[in-house]
Design a protein around this motif. Structure first.
Motif, PDB file in Angstrom:
ATOM      1  N   GLU A 161     -21.151  50.067   2.882  1.00  0.00           N
ATOM      2  CA  GLU A 161     -20.744  48.959   2.013  1.00  0.00           C
ATOM      3  C   GLU A 161     -21.939  48.122   1.582  1.00  0.00           C
ATOM      4  N   TYR A 203     -11.864  50.412  10.212  1.00  0.00           N
ATOM      5  CA  TYR A 203     -10.998  50.831   9.106  1.00  0.00           C
ATOM      6  C   TYR A 203     -11.142  49.841   7.940  1.00  0.00           C
ATOM      7  N   HIS A 219     -12.575  50.549   5.034  1.00  0.00           N
ATOM      8  CA  HIS A 219     -13.826  50.761   4.284  1.00  0.00           C
ATOM      9  C   HIS A 219     -13.539  50.785   2.781  1.00  0.00           C
ATOM     10  N   TRP A 220     -14.532  50.417   1.986  1.00  0.00           N
ATOM     11  CA  TRP A 220     -14.443  50.639   0.542  1.00  0.00           C
ATOM     12  C   TRP A 220     -15.598  51.525   0.055  1.00  0.00           C
ATOM     13  N   GLU A 221     -16.429  51.965   1.037  1.00  0.00           N
ATOM     14  CA  GLU A 221     -17.491  52.928   0.736  1.00  0.00           C
ATOM     15  C   GLU A 221     -17.497  53.993   1.835  1.00  0.00           C
ATOM     16  N   SER A 236     -15.532  57.008   0.712  1.00  0.00           N
ATOM     17  CA  SER A 236     -14.161  56.831   0.228  1.00  0.00           C
ATOM     18  C   SER A 236     -14.101  56.832  -1.297  1.00  0.00           C
ATOM     19  N   ARG A 237     -15.203  56.434  -1.936  1.00  0.00           N
ATOM     20  CA  ARG A 237     -15.272  56.441  -3.401  1.00  0.00           C
ATOM     21  C   ARG A 237     -16.263  57.510  -3.856  1.00  0.00           C
ATOM     22  N   ALA A 256     -10.896  55.153   3.504  1.00  0.00           N
ATOM     23  CA  ALA A 256     -10.637  53.751   3.167  1.00  0.00           C
ATOM     24  C   ALA A 256      -9.317  53.241   3.730  1.00  0.00           C
ATOM     25  N   SER A 257      -8.623  54.036   4.506  1.00  0.00           N
ATOM     26  CA  SER A 257      -7.310  53.616   5.003  1.00  0.00           C
ATOM     27  C   SER A 257      -7.433  52.485   6.010  1.00  0.00           C
TER      28      SER A 257
END
Length: 770
Positions: A412, A705, A707-709, A712-713, A729-730
């Motif tokens: 992130e 848990y 995550h946005w990176e 996940s992307r 990202a869950s």
């Protein structure tokens, strides 16, 4: 003098009883697996009993069917109240080691078989009219003669600080004496002493100040605060004080709260009360290592020619009293009330990445020019740092013109960097690591590359990584300590630092020669492990004399002292021999940078409070915000596990966890989709899990848990795309909605005011059905 904290850990192998407060053997601590094995084997054999006091039952070595372990639920952030209840009973029932506490110096302690001492009998000035009120009474305050100061050593690299002489009431004479001259001091003195002019000064011992603080409330009151039954507090106090010096207390995650300093001091005071510091079976120092990255027997890896001196104020505002800042002095000169400061200053803390983040986004105390991330992900880990207003500010070039990340993953924090330097993973890299307290002897483990790095190749066996980046940049801009003439040797020659192995192998040579040198490795062992092939490209980094000894250390993964040799009798050979403080003068002399009021010099129960002193309950009443948050470690989720699909599938997501009684009052059940709402804005949606292993009024969320990176992307570099695994990202990230402090202008995460510790636990939340 130290106030305690994490330099000390239980001697698990020899203890009879350990009280873990906010820590789980086998679920937290370093190394988790070793601590779990030690605790599980000894508790199941009946030689160790331990209790865990924590808002969340997290597993580890705690067994619901074993007779030697017990989980005790507690309200988050109330650990100091729980311990003060224990201390009340121990003092009231004379279950403390008063003899140990009466030793006013190390020599006195050694005469009675101890190798640690306290300032319990040192006198503190309580006279409100005295210019040194709240400070420890010193010899000069009452005109006591002191030994002449030693002559300065002209050859010494640094100036030696003259010794300080404190005052005690000598038990043999009943009169004031230098703390260094008394073998036993009066622990319970409270009264007057006379200075050289005949004027009386009100004083009392550190122990009496602590006792008075504890006795302001009774055990029933402490029980009500922390939610632990009064009988349980007494039972644990009895247990803890019934093993002589073979008992210990430990904590970890509980100190990450707005009351974290109190929690840290409380757990260490318990061990002081029974005299188990530096004792076999008590608490011992950790990180006792052979010399490696230090002024060692072969190379000095801590110093180099033309080493620059650093100066200035730490951007994290930690470890600096507000009263020493230009802002304070300027406002004082103008005749203004200097309180509150623009942002909190934390006078007894140390460098803090969580506070640095909030300094950067607020441009205070100064603007950051370059921000560099390495082996850290503060946007994920710092409470409130994942909030949109923080991310928005960090992305502004005018806030921080350049962000560099050195990372093996697209984390992130790394994702917002202007430049990303690929880094290596453990099997591709070098490292030296010392022990963490579960081993009493000297230990230093070494890691060396066993596979070729997957990062880009720079030149002759050099690959992109943090170390090579630092070396190349330093050489390019002319920073001393790098290049062909960089590392001082014991032979007075300078050796090169052009590659990571130049540095780490010389550290390993130091390890090999520290104390009695290790033997040379045998030819048979070299052949058995095929070390000649594995290490041939590094051989020229060391002399022909050093190489076989360095190989001996490499082949064993480090150097390990026999733990039995770490004790002399029942005293730890590497014990901390400075003064342990019941009364912390530095804390007592420090002022809250918002209120201007002094902090307590001893243990006290503090409610969660904002920077201006407003308590959390005053601002956000429990009736409206009935839950406090706790972030705990997940068994199957860490940075290194995210790419492991098997482990990821074992625990695909986390839950919002609460107690069955709380769930019943909200008419909620396991599996319900709910919203977790923060009192200062922000909400997270997750699945509810109702279980007995959560204290009333607590909402527990496993960390790792949300995550946005981290893959996940989808990320694109040139024509190559990678990532896009949505399951990473869950779940819910509690720190993403952690409280900010509404009494501080700008964006500021709710923190402990004296040290700047982050409020990862506590706060004010409510839960609604989504």
């Amino acid at each position: 003098m130290i106030a305690g904290g994490n330099i000390l850990k239980p001697d698990v192998e020899n203890a009879e009883y350990i009280l873990y407060i906010g820590a789980y053997p086998g679920h937290s601590g370093k190394p988790m697996q070793t601590i779990a094995r030690q605790a599980a084997i000894r508790s199941s054999s009946g030689t160790l009993k331990f209790d865990v006091v924590d808002p969340v039952l997290a597993g580890g070595a705690v067994s619901p069917i074993g007779g030697n372990t017990q989980w005790i639920p507690i309200k988050p952030t109330t650990d100091s109240a729980f311990v003060m209840g224990m201390l009340y009973w121990m003092i009231d029932n004379n279950k403390i080691n008063a003899d140990f506490l009466s030793f006013p110096n190390l020599n006195a302690a050694k005469k009675k078989g101890f190798n640690s001492w306290t300032n319990a009998a040192h006198l503190v000035i309580t006279d409100s009219e005295h210019p040194n009120k709240r400070k420890l009474l010193r010899a000069e305050d009452i005109g006591l003669a002191v030994p002449p100061a030693p002559e300065p050593d002209p050859k010494a690299a640094t100036t030696t600080t003259p010794p300080q002489y404190f005052v005690v009431i000598d038990k043999a004479t009943g009169k004031p004496a230098l703390h260094s001259d008394s073998n036993e001091a009066d622990l319970l003195f409270k009264g007057e002493v006379t200075d050289s002019s005949g004027k009386s000064i009100q004083v009392e011992t550190s122990f009496m100040i602590l006792k008075e603080s504890i006795f302001k409330q009774d055990i029933a009151a402490y029980s009500k605060i922390c939610g632990v039954p009064e009988a349980t507090i007494i039972d644990i106090a009895k247990e803890f004080s019934s093993h002589g010096t073979k008992a210990a207390a430990d904590g970890m995650g509980n100190t990450a709260s707005s009351t974290g300093f109190d929690a840290s001091m409380a757990q260490y005071l318990l061990t002081l009360m029974i005299g188990s510091m530096n004792k076999k079976g008590g608490v011992i120092t950790r990180r006792n290592a052979y010399k490696s990255v230090a002024p060692g027997p072969r190379y000095d890896l801590a110093n180099y020619p033309n080493k620059p001196k650093t100066s200035g104020i730490n951007i994290s505002r930690a470890g600096v009293p507000y009263e020493k800042t230009p802002e304070f002095k300027m406002r004082k000169a103008k005749g203004e009330n200097p309180y509150p400061a623009k942002m909190p200053w934390h006078p007894v803390g140390s460098g803090s990445d969580n506070q640095a983040i909030f300094s950067i986004v607020n441009g205070y105390p100064y603007q950051a020019k370059i921000l560099m991330f390495w082996m850290s992900n503060p946007l994920m880990t710092t409470p409130a740092a994942a909030r949109e207003e923080v991310l928005k500010e960090l992305k502004k070039a005018e806030r921080v013109p350049l962000i560099i990340a050195v990372d093996a993953f697209m984390g992130e924090s790394t994702s917002i960097a202007d430049y990303i330097i690929p880094d290596t993973t453990p099997y591709e890299s070098w490292a030296h690591a010392n022990s963490e307290g579960n081993c009493p002897g000297k230990v230093l483990t070494v890691r060396w590359p066993v596979v070729e790095p997957m990062t880009g190749k720079i030149s002759d066996n050099r690959y992109a990584c943090f170390e090579n980046y630092c070396i190349d940049v330093a050489k390019k801009i002319g920073i001393p300590g790098f290049g062909d003439q960089a590392i001082p040797g014991a032979d007075k020659k300078l050796y090169p630092l052009n590659t990571p192995e130049d540095f780490f192998l010389r550290g390993i040579a130091n390890v090999a020669y520290d104390g009695e040198p290790v033997p040379n490795i045998s030819e048979d062992e070299i052949k058995l492990q095929d070390l000649e092939t594995a290490t041939k490209s590094w051989k020229n980094s060391l002399s022909t004399e050093e190489w076989p000894k360095a190989l001996y250390v490499l082949a064993r993964g480090g150097r390990f002292e026999d733990g039995a040799k770490a004790f002399v009798g029942d005293n730890h050979k590497y014990g901390f021999t400075g003064c342990f403080s019941l009364y912390v003068e530095k804390m007592a002399a420090a002022l809250n940078s918002f209120t201007g009021k002094p902090f307590s010099g001893t243990l006290i129960y503090n409610e969660e409070a904002f920077a201006d002193g407003t308590t959390l309950q005053q601002k956000y009443p429990q009736k409206e915000w009935p839950f406090q948050g706790v972030s705990y470690k997940a068994k199957f989720r860490s940075v290194s596990m995210l790419a492991n699909t098997v482990l990821r599938d074992l625990n695909k997501t986390n839950s919002i966890e609460i107690n069955p009684e709380d769930a019943a009052s909200l008419k909620l059940k396991t599996g319900d989709k709910v919203k977790l709402i923060s009192a200062t804005g922000g909400e997270a949606v997750g699945i509810l899990l109702v279980r007995q292993g959560v204290a009333r009024g607590t909402v527990a969320v496993a960390f790792g848990y949300g995550h946005w990176e981290y893959g996940s992307r989808v990320q694109q570099a040139g024509d190559k795309k990678t990532g896009g695994e949505a399951s990473i990202a869950s779940g819910v990230l509690l720190s993403g909605i952690s409280l900010v402090d509404p009494t501080v202008k700008g964006v500021f995460g709710f923190s402990e005011m004296s040290t700047g510790g982050p409020s990862r636990n506590g706060g004010a939340f409510r839960i609604e059905k989504a």
